[in-house]
Enzyme design. Structure first.
Site, PDB file in Angstrom:
ATOM      1  N   LYS A 169       0.864  -1.219   0.111  1.00 39.89           N
ATOM      2  CA  LYS A 169       0.013  -0.047  -0.132  1.00 39.89           C
ATOM      3  C   LYS A 169       0.783   1.155   0.124  1.00 39.89           C
ATOM      4  CE  LYS A 169       0.702   1.319   4.680  1.00 39.89           C
ATOM      5  NZ  LYS A 169       1.165   2.240   5.113  1.00 39.89           N
ATOM      6  N   GLY A 213      11.023  -2.190   5.717  1.00 41.18           N
ATOM      7  CA  GLY A 213      11.160  -0.789   6.211  1.00 41.18           C
ATOM      8  C   GLY A 213      10.914   0.081   5.458  1.00 41.18           C
ATOM      9  N   GLY A 249       3.686  -1.604   4.205  1.00 42.71           N
ATOM     10  CA  GLY A 249       2.865  -2.432   4.815  1.00 42.71           C
ATOM     11  C   GLY A 249       3.219  -4.115   4.168  1.00 42.71           C
ATOM     12  N   SER A 285       0.766  -7.087   4.980  1.00 40.33           N
ATOM     13  CA  SER A 285      -0.069  -7.724   3.725  1.00 40.33           C
ATOM     14  C   SER A 285       0.106  -9.207   3.885  1.00 40.33           C
ATOM     15  CB  SER A 285       0.333  -7.141   2.673  1.00 40.33           C
ATOM     16  OG  SER A 285      -0.221  -7.431   1.409  1.00 40.33           O
ATOM     17  N   ASP A 297      -2.450  -1.989  10.541  1.00 40.22           N
ATOM     18  CA  ASP A 297      -2.409  -2.195   8.950  1.00 40.22           C
ATOM     19  C   ASP A 297      -3.104  -3.178   8.527  1.00 40.22           C
ATOM     20  OD1 ASP A 297      -1.416   0.618   8.863  1.00 40.22           O
ATOM     21  OD2 ASP A 297       0.534  -0.303   7.945  1.00 40.22           O
TER      22      ASP A 297
END
Length: 301
Positions: A12, A97, A101, A105, A137
């Site tokens: 994302k 990093g 996400g 995910s 997330d």
């Protein structure tokens, strides 16, 4: 069903990220728009009958002792009492990093896959509740699309957005989220973003309205990140010069620019390749496109 192959775990981007407050427990309150992209990890998940859980890296990377995929699988086992296990094979394409996400995910795709392989038939709401225990997330990646996001990243309001293309670049190093949020340079937005029609959110991107003025779209974490990381500063300067309007995504070290046109002439791909060739080893990047919906949408309806 014994195995599921070629399962995407898309990244994302945060089209903006505004810090709008802080909870008593220390967590910062955010507003953002999340959009999925076609840059993704890939999972291959095989059912085991002995209850054992194992994670395998298909591209030869280092295996963490306890990553989010295994945590997701263990949580699903524990909450359902399932006696089955799984081999989780991961093709890790997304940079670590990055603020895109990737780990969240991967965990979401693991939950969706094992819900099917183990024939648990948990509804999406139940999976989202489990996902939230793994990270703020994770619920976003459980089969949705673009969303206006509030709270600590856990309150999702679906949006309809036009197709977009992005140039994304990240240096070799990552960023520690705790260092950014503890920085004295952490910016904070004075006003809340407004989405016309809220809370129904029935409109398209043209209905996004803000009280922030022309800099709507910024990332409030960026000043702190630039002070901490020379790579972030370099990436922002390079991307702004090459593509314009560069900004961080999330709290990681990746930087992106929104691109114009459909990209059929290949100029953006060549520009990004030239930019990366001039950088030291370890820099990565890609031209990617937004997704209107998660590729596994409907798997837990």
């Amino acid at each position: 069903m014994k195995a599921l192959h070629d399962l995407p775990a898309p990244a994302k981007l945060n089209l903006f990220l505004h810090v709008v407050g802080k909870r008593p427990d220390g967590y910062h309150l955010l507003q953002s728009v999340f959009v999925l992209t076609d840059w993704a990890d890939t999972l291959h998940v095989e059912r085991r009958d002995d209850g054992r859980l194992a994670r395998h890296d298909m591209l030869g990377g280092d295996l963490p002792a306890d990553d989010l995929c295994l945590r997701a699988a263990r949580l699903l086992q524990t909450e359902t009492g399932c006696a089955l296990g799984a081999d989780i094979h991961l093709e890790k394409r997304l940079p670590a990093g990055a603020g895109m996400g990737g780990g969240s995910s991967d965990a979401a795709t693991t939950l969706l896959a094992l819900n099917r392989l183990w024939d648990l038939r948990l509804p999406l709401d139940r999976l989202r509740a489990l996902g939230l225990r793994l990270g703020a997330d994770v619920p976003f990646f459980l089969g949705g699309g673009p969303a206006f996001v509030e709270g600590i990243g856990d309150i999702l309001h679906p949006l309809t957005l036009p197709d977009q293309r992005f140039a994304v670049v990240k240096g070799p190093a990552g960023l520690a989220t705790k260092d950014i949020f503890s920085s004295q340079l952490l910016a904070r937005s004075e006003n809340l973003a407004i989405v016309a029609g809220f809370p129904a959110l029935a409109g398209t991107a043209e209905k996004l309205v803000t009280g922030f003025g022309p800099d709507f779209g910024r990332n409030d974490l960026q000043p702190a990140a630039e002070a901490i990381s020379s790579e972030v500063r370099d990436a922002l300067a390079l991307m702004s010069k090459q593509f314009g309007n560069a900004r961080m995504t999330g709290s990681g070290a990746a930087v992106f620019s929104v691109l114009a046109g459909n990209g059929e002439d290949g100029k953006d791909d060549q520009s990004l390749a030239t930019l990366l060739q001039a950088r030291p080893a370890g820099w990565t990047g890609r031209i990617c496109r937004s997704l209107a919906q998660h590729p596994l949408a409907g798997w837990a309806d």
